[in-house]
Each structure stands twice: as structure tokens, then as C-alpha cells.
Design a protein around this motif. Structure first.
Motif, PDB file in Angstrom:
ATOM      1  N   GLY A  35       0.584  -1.157  -0.043  1.00 32.38           N
ATOM      2  CA  GLY A  35       0.116  -0.081  -0.172  1.00 32.38           C
ATOM      3  C   GLY A  35       0.929   1.327   0.089  1.00 32.38           C
ATOM      4  N   ARG A  36       2.137   1.129  -0.150  1.00 34.48           N
ATOM      5  CA  ARG A  36       2.925   2.438  -0.246  1.00 34.48           C
ATOM      6  C   ARG A  36       2.973   3.129  -1.499  1.00 34.48           C
ATOM      7  NH1 ARG A  36       8.678   1.417   2.530  1.00 34.48           N
ATOM      8  NH2 ARG A  36       8.923   3.456   1.477  1.00 34.48           N
ATOM      9  N   ARG A  37       2.813   2.436  -2.699  1.00 38.42           N
ATOM     10  CA  ARG A  37       3.320   2.993  -3.847  1.00 38.42           C
ATOM     11  C   ARG A  37       2.041   2.723  -4.756  1.00 38.42           C
ATOM     12  NH1 ARG A  37       9.446   0.946  -4.256  1.00 38.42           N
ATOM     13  NH2 ARG A  37      10.319   2.510  -2.741  1.00 38.42           N
ATOM     14  N   ILE A  38       1.773   3.680  -5.557  1.00 38.79           N
ATOM     15  CA  ILE A  38       0.663   3.681  -6.607  1.00 38.79           C
ATOM     16  C   ILE A  38       1.339   4.272  -7.952  1.00 38.79           C
ATOM     17  CG2 ILE A  38      -0.106   6.021  -5.873  1.00 38.79           C
ATOM     18  CD1 ILE A  38      -2.962   5.047  -6.882  1.00 38.79           C
ATOM     19  N   ALA A  39       0.796   3.462  -8.880  1.00 36.06           N
ATOM     20  CA  ALA A  39       1.315   3.872 -10.328  1.00 36.06           C
ATOM     21  C   ALA A  39       0.038   4.120 -11.184  1.00 36.06           C
ATOM     22  CB  ALA A  39       2.291   3.082 -11.091  1.00 36.06           C
ATOM     23  N   TYR A  40      -0.092   5.218 -12.063  1.00 35.58           N
ATOM     24  CA  TYR A  40      -1.088   5.198 -13.206  1.00 35.58           C
ATOM     25  C   TYR A  40      -0.556   6.126 -14.148  1.00 35.58           C
ATOM     26  CZ  TYR A  40      -1.137   9.627 -10.565  1.00 35.58           C
ATOM     27  OH  TYR A  40      -0.539  10.929 -10.014  1.00 35.58           O
ATOM     28  N   GLY A  60       0.604  13.258 -19.235  1.00 33.19           N
ATOM     29  CA  GLY A  60       0.820  12.457 -20.595  1.00 33.19           C
ATOM     30  C   GLY A  60       1.760  11.334 -20.426  1.00 33.19           C
ATOM     31  N   ARG A  61       2.171  10.801 -19.109  1.00 33.60           N
ATOM     32  CA  ARG A  61       2.817  10.032 -19.289  1.00 33.60           C
ATOM     33  C   ARG A  61       2.618   9.099 -17.810  1.00 33.60           C
ATOM     34  NH1 ARG A  61       8.916  12.083 -18.061  1.00 33.60           N
ATOM     35  NH2 ARG A  61       8.488  12.722 -20.092  1.00 33.60           N
ATOM     36  N   TYR A  62       3.170   7.732 -17.749  1.00 33.59           N
ATOM     37  CA  TYR A  62       2.967   6.980 -16.504  1.00 33.59           C
ATOM     38  C   TYR A  62       3.835   7.404 -15.569  1.00 33.59           C
ATOM     39  CZ  TYR A  62      -0.178   3.614 -18.643  1.00 33.59           C
ATOM     40  OH  TYR A  62      -1.101   2.944 -19.322  1.00 33.59           O
ATOM     41  N   VAL A  63       3.424   7.559 -14.154  1.00 32.87           N
ATOM     42  CA  VAL A  63       4.043   8.154 -12.983  1.00 32.87           C
ATOM     43  C   VAL A  63       3.742   7.221 -11.728  1.00 32.87           C
ATOM     44  CG1 VAL A  63       3.906  10.319 -13.680  1.00 32.87           C
ATOM     45  CG2 VAL A  63       2.253   9.526 -12.175  1.00 32.87           C
ATOM     46  N   ALA A  64       4.799   6.997 -10.687  1.00 29.34           N
ATOM     47  CA  ALA A  64       4.591   6.356  -9.978  1.00 29.34           C
ATOM     48  C   ALA A  64       4.998   7.152  -8.537  1.00 29.34           C
ATOM     49  CB  ALA A  64       5.519   4.864  -9.717  1.00 29.34           C
ATOM     50  N   TYR A  93       9.105   8.978 -13.122  1.00 25.73           N
ATOM     51  CA  TYR A  93       8.474   8.695 -14.327  1.00 25.73           C
ATOM     52  C   TYR A  93       8.755   7.162 -15.005  1.00 25.73           C
ATOM     53  CZ  TYR A  93       7.708  13.597 -14.395  1.00 25.73           C
ATOM     54  OH  TYR A  93       7.400  14.977 -13.983  1.00 25.73           O
ATOM     55  N   LEU A  94       7.831   6.640 -15.354  1.00 24.88           N
ATOM     56  CA  LEU A  94       7.552   5.285 -15.874  1.00 24.88           C
ATOM     57  C   LEU A  94       7.744   4.981 -17.287  1.00 24.88           C
ATOM     58  CD1 LEU A  94       5.377   3.588 -13.432  1.00 24.88           C
ATOM     59  CD2 LEU A  94       7.814   4.083 -12.963  1.00 24.88           C
ATOM     60  N   ARG A 132       5.138  -3.219 -26.574  1.00 21.09           N
ATOM     61  CA  ARG A 132       6.458  -3.252 -25.853  1.00 21.09           C
ATOM     62  C   ARG A 132       6.358  -2.921 -24.177  1.00 21.09           C
ATOM     63  NH1 ARG A 132       9.116   2.368 -25.982  1.00 21.09           N
ATOM     64  NH2 ARG A 132       7.470   4.052 -26.333  1.00 21.09           N
ATOM     65  N   ARG A 133       7.423  -3.301 -23.535  1.00 24.91           N
ATOM     66  CA  ARG A 133       7.222  -3.248 -21.990  1.00 24.91           C
ATOM     67  C   ARG A 133       8.558  -2.666 -21.522  1.00 24.91           C
ATOM     68  NH1 ARG A 133       6.010  -8.951 -19.814  1.00 24.91           N
ATOM     69  NH2 ARG A 133       7.809  -9.585 -21.266  1.00 24.91           N
ATOM     70  N   LEU A 134       8.156  -1.571 -20.370  1.00 25.38           N
ATOM     71  CA  LEU A 134       9.206  -0.863 -19.945  1.00 25.38           C
ATOM     72  C   LEU A 134       9.382  -1.163 -18.439  1.00 25.38           C
ATOM     73  CD1 LEU A 134       8.774   2.692 -21.606  1.00 25.38           C
ATOM     74  CD2 LEU A 134      10.348   0.792 -22.291  1.00 25.38           C
ATOM     75  N   ARG A 135      10.300  -1.635 -17.894  1.00 25.56           N
ATOM     76  CA  ARG A 135      10.436  -2.078 -16.611  1.00 25.56           C
ATOM     77  C   ARG A 135      11.345  -0.977 -15.959  1.00 25.56           C
ATOM     78  NH1 ARG A 135      14.281  -4.244 -13.182  1.00 25.56           N
ATOM     79  NH2 ARG A 135      13.720  -5.882 -11.681  1.00 25.56           N
ATOM     80  N   THR A 136      10.730  -0.664 -14.644  1.00 27.63           N
ATOM     81  CA  THR A 136      11.438   0.512 -14.073  1.00 27.63           C
ATOM     82  C   THR A 136      11.665  -0.039 -12.493  1.00 27.63           C
ATOM     83  OG1 THR A 136      10.209   2.453 -15.018  1.00 27.63           O
ATOM     84  CG2 THR A 136      11.247   2.919 -13.015  1.00 27.63           C
ATOM     85  N   ASP A 137      13.045   0.082 -12.052  1.00 25.37           N
ATOM     86  CA  ASP A 137      13.378  -0.131 -10.646  1.00 25.37           C
ATOM     87  C   ASP A 137      13.119   1.123  -9.903  1.00 25.37           C
ATOM     88  OD1 ASP A 137      14.766  -0.208  -8.219  1.00 25.37           O
ATOM     89  OD2 ASP A 137      15.918  -2.089  -9.117  1.00 25.37           O
ATOM     90  N   PHE A 138      12.110   0.978  -8.960  1.00 28.16           N
ATOM     91  CA  PHE A 138      11.726   2.380  -8.487  1.00 28.16           C
ATOM     92  C   PHE A 138      12.808   2.834  -7.470  1.00 28.16           C
ATOM     93  CE2 PHE A 138       9.903   5.281  -5.267  1.00 28.16           C
ATOM     94  CZ  PHE A 138       9.066   5.858  -6.020  1.00 28.16           C
ATOM     95  N   ALA A 139      13.567   1.960  -6.688  1.00 28.82           N
ATOM     96  CA  ALA A 139      14.699   2.679  -5.846  1.00 28.82           C
ATOM     97  C   ALA A 139      15.731   3.210  -6.732  1.00 28.82           C
ATOM     98  CB  ALA A 139      15.448   1.378  -5.117  1.00 28.82           C
ATOM     99  N   THR A 140      16.265   2.837  -7.750  1.00 32.47           N
ATOM    100  CA  THR A 140      17.212   3.707  -8.685  1.00 32.47           C
ATOM    101  C   THR A 140      16.752   4.478  -9.822  1.00 32.47           C
ATOM    102  OG1 THR A 140      17.540   1.819 -10.316  1.00 32.47           O
ATOM    103  CG2 THR A 140      18.766   1.622  -8.054  1.00 32.47           C
ATOM    104  N   GLY A 141      15.669   4.254 -10.155  1.00 29.05           N
ATOM    105  CA  GLY A 141      14.999   4.869 -11.407  1.00 29.05           C
ATOM    106  C   GLY A 141      15.469   4.267 -12.717  1.00 29.05           C
ATOM    107  N   ALA A 142      16.325   3.246 -12.791  1.00 32.71           N
ATOM    108  CA  ALA A 142      16.650   2.617 -14.073  1.00 32.71           C
ATOM    109  C   ALA A 142      15.564   1.908 -14.783  1.00 32.71           C
ATOM    110  CB  ALA A 142      17.865   1.558 -13.582  1.00 32.71           C
TER     111      ALA A 142
END
Length: 509
Positions: free
Chosen positions: A314-319, A325-329, A339-340, A371-381
Motif C-alpha cells: 500500500g505504499r506505492r501507486i502508479a497510473y 501525459g505519461r505513466y508516473v509512480a 516517471y515510468l 513493448r514493455r518498460l521495466r522501472t526499478d523504483f529505488a534507482t529509477g533505472a
């Protein structure tokens, strides 16, 4: 300074790594600190990082370039006797983990030159043993004396902002023609540590998401998200013919979700309204106005239904943000935002789009038309995932033919759906996504009369939340957590009766 949310945490996390690299380049602790502060300031000026930037890599690339412009050394060790370019390349590749291709791009060299310089450095310093040299570099970098650079970096940014405000006021007196002569080519913007120019749309009309509500500002709180429900769409039933007006493909036609937060007394100050049933058991309602619900596609009234993704804790939310105009978490505990995805264009959403999150909230995956984009929240990579579908994705067509609604488990190994039972009440099917066979056929409580069931989601890898209603009257009978192995049930209190609900942390107070 809300813009710099997460910047202090980034410095405190990576300052030892960066100072160690600077020490290898300069041989002096004082010079290393100055070089690191300059690199951190460069990262801060473009904070928050864009989708394609890892702030650590940004700082390292900036450090390499700054050092090559003014190479300074204070000791005559074997490493420091190397030519500056060769020293930078061997440190970057063997200590920082940069590839030859990355360094060729960053410094404007050919890959062959990078490979030759690194090879000669390894030969000179370790007789060709790259592994041994890497260990020696790590040992030397570990000797770095690292003060807390966060306060100094934040102070430098504040001074820069004040100077920038003064210069902006002065620039307003200069003829527009003189200013234009020094601006970047129209339609381009610098946003990468590697010096890349990204094309941006000349008008807002080219973007996938049109003007909308303001971007949500995360309340920094220890409360967690229990669930999210959609707000009422303005066009729902408002038009004369019962349909919303057709709109351009790729535009968000409805946005807004409401979060129910739960927590203890310590998280109250960050929230506007909190109701406490008893000490340590509090609730709050928060609006997320820019979280998209409907995304238009095609030439008629068709649209994709979008839902936010909430981590299991329950700590994080993305949409998909209708404002940006982009996905955010967002992370509620730290107030950090990531930014995702890049800013979307219609082609990104032609065949559908969505976002998912790992159980622990560490990884987010955005789907953009295949296509799929993977984001590591801790590093932003951010990395692009290879083509190919998971077992759950491969079984989607089969699930659609056999079940009206289903939900995939966090691991992707199983799916849960309801099926009519012999006694009139629905039963819960747990399906193996790989074999497409029913792994468990579990009865659901009838509560006297035949009941209808709906799967809402998996709060963890083992349990499924279902909503039960009276099949004859349609009255809500309650929400239950069902053990997917044993079938044991536990009632879940405090969930609203509605068509759509996205689950978060159901273990809170």
C-alpha cells in the motif's frame, strides 16, 4: 523545493560511490569532493530525472567529462600516471561497470579506441589481469573519506535558483530577437546525461494525452493505501444520446480516482482530513485527480479502461497521468515520484496500455502497444523487456473464452475466476496458467440463498479476494479473502460496493 523530492536521498545513497570514483581519477580527497559536488549539481539542475536517465549514471558521465576538461592529479601512482583519457576509461569500465559502447557514446569516441585504451591500461597496471585490477580499484575507492554532501548540494541549488530568478528578470528586458538567437533549435530539448536531444511535439495536440487536471502532489505520510475507486466521469450519462462525445484517439476522456488510506496516529499531519475509530486506527480519503480512467482509441466512442497499480504494502501507486501525459509512480512514505514512461503519443496506445507493480512495490512494468518498460523504483533505472509473453499472458485468450472476468496472481503462475456451481452458487476456480487446467475448484459460501461471486484480485501470492452478492436480489453479502490452496475464508471489512475497486494493503488497521 518539492521539485527536488528524492534528490537528498539519492545523494546520501550514492555519495560514497561517486567520491570513490573521483578519488581514483584525482588521487586527492579534496579534489574528489570538489569533482563530486560539481557532478551532483549537474544532476540537481535537471532533477527529477527523466525516464531515460539513471541519476547515478548521469553523475558519473558528468564526472568523466568534467575531469577530462581539467585533469588534476596530486599523487604519482601508477594509475595516476596514465594519460587522463585512459585513466577515465579504465575507471569507468572496470570500477563503475560502464560498457565500452556506453563510454564511446558518452565521450564521442569509437568503440575500438575505448577497447584499445582499456586494454593498454590493464596491461600496464595488472599485466593483463582485468579482474585483479578491478579489485585494486575497488580497494582504493573504498579508502575515500566521504562527508555528507547532501546539505552542501542542496544549498548550491538554492543559490543557483536565486541567481536564475534574477537573470530571468533581467532577460525580460532584452529584445526577444536577441534571446532567440541563443536558444536551442525549436522542437528539441536537452534532457540526458549522455547529451542526447529528444524531439518533442511542437503542439500539445500531437501528444497522446490532452490537457487535464493538475498533477497530483503526493502527501508524505506513513498511511498506506487500502483501496482505490474511480470517480464519476463527467460524460457518464450526461450527453443527450446517452454516449460521450467522440474524441481524438489517445486522449484521456475521464480521470480521477479516490484512495482510502489507513494508518496510525503518526501519519496524520500530512493529510487534510483523518477520522480515527480508536487510537492507532485511522482513515483518510485522498483524491488523485490526474489518474486516468478512460483512454480513447479508434474513430468512434471506443476507449480503454485504465486502472492504477497499487503495491501490496500500500505504499506505492502508479497510473497514467492525464496532466503529464505519461505513466508516473508515487511513494507515500518518502513522497518520491518516478516517471515510468516517456510522454505518450497515439501509437503507444493503439493496441492497449497498462501498468503493473511487483508485490513489494520495487518494480513497475508499463505496457505500450506491445513493448514493455521495466522501472526499478529505488534507482529509477528503466529497461526495455525482451519480446515474449508470460504464461498468464499466453493463456489470456483461453481465459477470455472460458471466463468472463479473472485475475492473475502476482507470480503470473495462476489465475482466479468464478464458475457456476451445481447448487446455483458460484465456485472459485484457480487455474494453472501454463497448463490451463483448473488447479483448485473451491466452494464459496451460499449464505442461505444462491450467490454470485466476482474476483477482485490477489492481495498476496496465496489469497484471492472475492465479492459475494445475492443472486436473486443483487444485494451485497460481503467481501472475503479465500485461501487458494485450502479454500479457507476470512471476511474483509470496510470495502465499498462498486463496479471497480483496486486493492492495496488489506492488512492495515
Amino acid at each position: 523545493m518539492r521539485r527536488y523530492t528524492g534528490y537528498r536521498d539519492f545523494i546520501q545513497r550514492d555519495q560514497r560511490l561517486l567520491v570513490g570514483t573521483a578519488l581514483l581519477l584525482t588521487g586527492s580527497h579534496d579534489q574528489a569532493i570538489r569533482l563530486t559536488l560539481g557532478s551532483l549539481r549537474s544532476v540537481g539542475l535537471s532533477w527529477p530525472p527523466t525516464l531515460w536517465e539513471n541519476p547515478t549514471v548521469h553523475a558519473q558521465i558528468t564526472m568523466y567529462r568534467r575531469y577530462l576538461r581539467r585533469p588534476v592529479t596530486t599523487r604519482a601512482t601508477a594509475l595516476l600516471r596514465l594519460p587522463p583519457l585512459r585513466r577515465v576509461l579504465v575507471v569507468a569500465c572496470l570500477h563503475d561497470g560502464r560498457t565500452h559502447e556506453e563510454m564511446a557514446t558518452a565521450l564521442g569516441l569509437s568503440q575500438e579506441v575505448v577497447e584499445t585504451e582499456v586494454s593498454e591500461a590493464v596491461t600496464a597496471l595488472a599485466k593483463g589481469d582485468a579482474k585483479r585490477l578491478g579489485t585494486r580499484l575497488a580497494t582504493t575507492a573504498g579508502e575515500a573519506s566521504v562527508p555528507d554532501l547532501a546539505t552542501r548540494s542542496m544549498r548550491a541549488l538554492r543559490r543557483r535558483r536565486v541567481r536564475g530568478a534574477v537573470l530571468t528578470a533581467v532577460a525580460g528586458l532584452v529584445p526577444v530577437g536577441l534571446i532567440a538567437a541563443f536558444t536551442l533549435q525549436q522542437g528539441q530539448v536537452w534532457n540526458s546525461a549522455l547529451g542526447e536531444r529528444n524531439q518533442i511535439a511542437s503542439t500539445r495536440a500531437d501528444s497522446a494525452v490532452g490537457p487535464g487536471p493538475q498533477a497530483w502532489q503526493t502527501p508524505r505520510t506513513s498511511f498506506t493505501i487500502r483501496y482505490a475507486v474511480p470517480d464519476k466521469c463527467p460524460d457518464d450519462g450526461a450527453s443527450t444520446d446517452g454516449k460521450p462525445a467522440p474524441s481524438r484517439a489517445g486522449k484521456v476522456t475521464c480521470a480521477g480516482w479516490t484512495l482510502k488510506l489507513t494508518g496510525g496516529d503518526e501519519g496524520r499531519p500530512a493529510l487534510e482530513s483523518v477520522e480515527c475509530e480508536r487510537p492507532g486506527h485511522c482513515e483518510s480519503t485522498v483524491k488523485v485527480p490526474d489518474a486516468a480512467q478512460h483512454l480513447a482509441h479508434g474513430d468512434d466512442w471506443s476507449y480503454w479502461r485504465l486502472t492504477p497499480a497499487i503495491s501490496g504494502d500500500g505504499r506505492r501507486i502508479a497510473y497514467l497521468s492525464a496532466a503529464e501525459g505519461r505513466y508516473v509512480a508515487h511513494d507515500l512514505h518518502s513522497g518520491e515520484k518516478r516517471y515510468l514512461s516517456p510522454s505518450l503519443v497515439p501509437a503507444d496506445t493503439e493496441t492497449g496500455t497498462g501498468v503493473s507493480v511487483s508485490r513489494d512495490g520495487g518494480v513497475f512494468v508499463v505496457e505500450l502497444s506491445g513493448r514493455r518498460l521495466r522501472t526499478d523504483f529505488a534507482t529509477g533505472a528503466v529497461t526495455s523487456l525482451p519480446e515474449g509473453r508470460t504464461a498468464a499472458e499466453k493463456s489470456a485468450d483461453w481465459m477470455r473464452e472460458n471466463y468472463r472476468v479473472w485475475s492473475d496472481s502476482p507470480s503470473g503462475r495462476f489465475s482466479a475466476a468464478v464458475s457456476p456451481g451445481k447448487g446455483g452458487s458460484d465456485r472459485l476456480h484457480v487455474i494453472d496458467a501454463r497448463t490451463r487446467k483448473v488447479f483448485r475448484d473451491l466452494p464459496l459460501p451460499s449464505l442461505g440463498d444462491p450467490t454470485s461471486a466476482e474476483v477482485l484480485g490477489w492481495p498476496n501470492v496465496r489469497e484471492v479476494v472475492v465479492k459475494l452478492t445475492d443472486k436473486r436480489t443483487g444485494d451485497l453479502l460481503g467481501f472475503f479473502r479465500v485461501d487458494a490452496i485450502t479454500g479457507r475464508l476470512h471476511r474483509v471489512a470496510g470495502l465499498p460496493d462498486g463496479e471497480t475497486i483496486v486493492l492495496g494493503d488489506l492488512t492495515g488497521p
